[in-house]
Design a protein around this motif. Structure first.
Motif, PDB file in Angstrom:
ATOM      1  N   VAL A  48       0.321  -6.407   9.067  1.00 27.46           N
ATOM      2  CA  VAL A  48      -0.099  -7.379   8.750  1.00 27.46           C
ATOM      3  C   VAL A  48       1.212  -7.649   7.237  1.00 27.46           C
ATOM      4  N   ALA A  49       1.962  -7.102   7.100  1.00 24.11           N
ATOM      5  CA  ALA A  49       3.314  -7.510   6.776  1.00 24.11           C
ATOM      6  C   ALA A  49       4.070  -7.057   6.389  1.00 24.11           C
ATOM      7  N   THR A  50       5.491  -7.428   6.187  1.00 24.21           N
ATOM      8  CA  THR A  50       7.093  -7.346   6.492  1.00 24.21           C
ATOM      9  C   THR A  50       7.737  -7.073   5.619  1.00 24.21           C
ATOM     10  N   PHE A  51       8.448  -6.440   4.713  1.00 23.42           N
ATOM     11  CA  PHE A  51       9.811  -6.266   4.511  1.00 23.42           C
ATOM     12  C   PHE A  51      11.174  -5.983   5.110  1.00 23.42           C
ATOM     13  N   THR A  52      12.331  -7.196   4.555  1.00 27.18           N
ATOM     14  CA  THR A  52      13.085  -7.098   5.947  1.00 27.18           C
ATOM     15  C   THR A  52      14.328  -7.066   4.631  1.00 27.18           C
ATOM     16  N   THR A  53      15.805  -6.450   5.116  1.00 31.54           N
ATOM     17  CA  THR A  53      16.451  -6.077   4.511  1.00 31.54           C
ATOM     18  C   THR A  53      17.515  -6.740   3.154  1.00 31.54           C
ATOM     19  N   GLY A  54      17.123  -8.511   3.637  1.00 37.04           N
ATOM     20  CA  GLY A  54      17.584  -8.925   3.163  1.00 37.04           C
ATOM     21  C   GLY A  54      17.064  -9.626   2.577  1.00 37.04           C
ATOM     22  N   GLY A  55      15.614  -9.084   1.799  1.00 37.67           N
ATOM     23  CA  GLY A  55      14.350  -9.500   1.292  1.00 37.67           C
ATOM     24  C   GLY A  55      13.597 -10.298   1.468  1.00 37.67           C
ATOM     25  N   SER A  56      13.366 -11.192   2.345  1.00 35.84           N
ATOM     26  CA  SER A  56      12.643 -11.561   3.056  1.00 35.84           C
ATOM     27  C   SER A  56      11.189 -11.297   3.544  1.00 35.84           C
ATOM     28  N   THR A  57       9.949 -11.579   3.469  1.00 37.63           N
ATOM     29  CA  THR A  57       8.408 -10.939   3.651  1.00 37.63           C
ATOM     30  C   THR A  57       7.815 -11.969   4.606  1.00 37.63           C
ATOM     31  N   LYS A  58       7.274 -11.090   5.477  1.00 42.88           N
ATOM     32  CA  LYS A  58       6.767 -12.147   6.233  1.00 42.88           C
ATOM     33  C   LYS A  58       4.874 -11.271   5.943  1.00 42.88           C
ATOM     34  N   TYR A  59       3.396 -12.608   6.091  1.00 43.81           N
ATOM     35  CA  TYR A  59       2.035 -11.549   6.060  1.00 43.81           C
ATOM     36  C   TYR A  59       1.891 -12.237   7.145  1.00 43.81           C
ATOM     37  N   ALA A  60       0.538 -11.434   7.566  1.00 47.78           N
ATOM     38  CA  ALA A  60      -0.997 -11.704   8.207  1.00 47.78           C
ATOM     39  C   ALA A  60      -1.568 -13.028   7.668  1.00 47.78           C
ATOM     40  N   ASP A  61      -1.920 -14.502   8.658  1.00 46.47           N
ATOM     41  CA  ASP A  61      -2.712 -14.988   8.072  1.00 46.47           C
ATOM     42  C   ASP A  61      -3.582 -14.062   7.394  1.00 46.47           C
ATOM     43  N   SER A  62      -3.736 -13.528   8.206  1.00 47.19           N
ATOM     44  CA  SER A  62      -5.613 -12.824   6.758  1.00 47.19           C
ATOM     45  C   SER A  62      -5.151 -11.891   5.684  1.00 47.19           C
ATOM     46  N   VAL A  63      -4.928 -12.254   5.322  1.00 50.86           N
ATOM     47  CA  VAL A  63      -4.054 -11.333   4.468  1.00 50.86           C
ATOM     48  C   VAL A  63      -2.823 -12.517   3.055  1.00 50.86           C
TER      49      VAL A  63
END
Length: 121
Positions: A48-63
């Motif tokens: 669904v979503a990811t938060f890395t230690t560097g502060g970057s985020t990534k989301y599934a297209d659906s959310v």
């Protein structure tokens, strides 16, 4: 060993909001990545979503645009703010952490127990 404890799931009407929390504890040196996954009945678990230690985020297209992942590093806690919820968001939501730990092996991957989110139409 690292433990992940999730909270915040529940029943909400379509269009409503929920905030999930996941607190990590144990022999943690540093958390590298914290993510939320979900699994609906009869479907595979999906990111669904990811938060890395560097502060970057990534989301599934659906959310994308509806959900926001954030962290409180001092508390080793990750949050998932879910807005404008839809019935298709209904699933068990799992927290996942990739962490450096104070034991062998030095890096481990851990899952929480899951929290149910149900969105009624």
């Amino acid at each position: 060993q690292v433990q992940l404890v999730e909270s915040g799931g529940g029943l909400v009407q379509a269009g409503g909001s929920l905030r999930l929390s996941c607190a990590a504890s144990g022999n943690i040196v540093r958390i590298l990545v914290m993510s939320w996954y979900r699994q609906a009945p009869g479907k595979q678990r999906e990111l669904v979503a990811t938060f890395t230690t560097g502060g970057s985020t990534k989301y599934a297209d659906s959310v994308q645009g509806r959900f926001t992942i954030s962290t409180d590093n001092a508390k080793n806690t990750v949050y998932l703010q879910m807005n404008n919820l839809k019935p298709e968001d209904t699933a068990v939501y799992y927290c996942n952490a990739d962490a450096l730990q104070a034991k062998f092996p030095p890096r481990g991957n851990y899952w929480g127990q899951g929290t149910q989110v149900t969105v009624s139409s």
